[in-house]
Design a protein around this motif. Structure first.
Motif, PDB file in Angstrom:
ATOM      1  N   TYR A  11       0.830  -1.206   0.000  1.00  0.00           N
ATOM      2  CA  TYR A  11       0.000   0.000   0.000  1.00  0.00           C
ATOM      3  C   TYR A  11       0.870   1.264   0.000  1.00  0.00           C
ATOM      4  O   TYR A  11       0.663   2.184  -0.807  1.00  0.00           O
ATOM      5  N   ARG A  52      -6.298   0.106   1.524  1.00  0.00           N
ATOM      6  CA  ARG A  52      -5.988  -1.227   2.057  1.00  0.00           C
ATOM      7  C   ARG A  52      -7.101  -1.660   2.995  1.00  0.00           C
ATOM      8  O   ARG A  52      -7.496  -0.913   3.887  1.00  0.00           O
ATOM      9  N   VAL A  85      -5.117  -4.912  -1.170  1.00  0.00           N
ATOM     10  CA  VAL A  85      -4.869  -3.530  -1.581  1.00  0.00           C
ATOM     11  C   VAL A  85      -5.663  -3.259  -2.863  1.00  0.00           C
ATOM     12  O   VAL A  85      -5.573  -4.027  -3.828  1.00  0.00           O
TER      13      VAL A  85
END
Length: 317
Positions: A178, A228, A233
């Motif tokens: 992320y 996330r 993600v």
């Protein structure tokens, strides 16, 4: 010659010892020698018997002692082995095990707002494992001829991380990825007026990055929302431009639409894993520990594929 003299002479001739030797009780030297040898052998054997018995007793004693020490050593080693912890490492199981169908994470209404002329233009991205990574893109061109046209392009990428003893938990890997996606969006070459801001109410964490990108076709407004949710993600790229002299779309309107779509995609991930109301599934921290196998960790190729999708969004603009 007398008779006695003749008898002694005859005895000497046949080799018989004279009578007086036998009368004295002594055997000739030739007879005494074998007897002495036999006697010596008997004495030697008699003396050797206690030595053999003593050696056997010592050997038996040493063997018993060694056997006892070996048994004690084996028992001690077994106790240590049973007391030692398992060598098999464990990590927390990942919260999400599935991904939704990428081309179905957004409703028809949302697609109508973001890509009004391209709601049916869905193009599914290639993937060797749809439960680990998936993507879908849409494009829209509202052509007004000489008056110009409005172009929109939308892409949604989903990447799920599985817990692995060598890589860590799925959530830890997703958190790292992320941050990498956010950093990549903020460092696009030739981007102007780059801004990044957190997005609330979208997964565990989310960031929206927007910037301007000048191309020969026109001035593009790019929005990237990275979110996330547990070990998944979601990266949503959305850009728009006014072509052939048409007005440039408003960046604030575009980023609001992108944030709305990202929140909807995150909700779809939760629903795909059993959350009927679209809320988060049970956190991995509340689930029991599990020994994991490197079943579906995100490979470098998957990361590169997702990053390439983000880059393609700018290129398509």
């Amino acid at each position: 010659m007398s008779e006695g003299t003749m008898q002694r002479a005859a005895q000497r001739e046949v080799g018989v010892p004279p009578t007086p030797f036998r009368q004295w009780g002594r055997a000739p030297r030739e007879e005494r020698a074998p007897r002495a040898k036999r006697l010596n052998r008997v004495l030697v054997r008699a003396a050797a018997v206690p030595m053999v018995l003593l050696a056997a007793a010592c050997s038996s004693s040493g063997s018993d002692s060694g056997s006892g020490d070996g048994a004690r050593q084996t028992a001690t080693q077994g106790a240590q082995d049973s007391a030692s912890p398992s060598a098999s490492p464990t990590v927390q199981a990942a919260a999400y095990a599935e991904l939704p169908e990428a081309c179905e994470v957004l409703s028809g209404k949302t697609l109508g707002e973001l890509v009004p002329k391209g709601t049916k233009s869905a193009k599914k991205g290639s993937s060797s494992d749809l439960s680990a990574r998936a993507s879908c893109s849409w494009s829209s061109l509202d052509n007004n001829g000489v008056k110009g046209s409005q172009f929109r392009w939308l892409n949604v990428s989903l990447l799920r991380f599985e817990s692995d003893a060598s890589r860590g938990t799925g959530e830890e890997q997703a958190r790292e990825y992320y941050q990498k996606q956010v950093d990549d969006a903020r460092s696009v070459p030739d981007a102007k007026n780059t801004k990044a801001e957190p997005v609330s109410g979208t997964g565990n964490e989310a960031t929206a990055v927007r910037y301007d990108l000048k191309k020969k076709e026109g001035a593009f407004k790019q929005q990237t929302v990275v979110a996330r949710v547990e070990n998944v993600v979601v990266t949503l790229d959305y850009n728009g431009a006014g072509l052939a002299g048409d007005r440039t779309p408003d960046a604030d309107d575009l980023v609001k639409s992108a944030e709305k779509a990202a929140k909807e995609a995150v909700t779809a991930v939760a629903k795909a894993n059993g959350a009927a109301d679209g809320g988060s599934a049970p956190s991995a921290s509340s689930s029991p520990s599990a020994t994991t196998s490197p079943g579906k960790p995100a490979s470098p190729s998957a990361s590169a594929s997702t990053s390439a999708s983000a880059s393609e969004s700018a290129a398509k603009g």
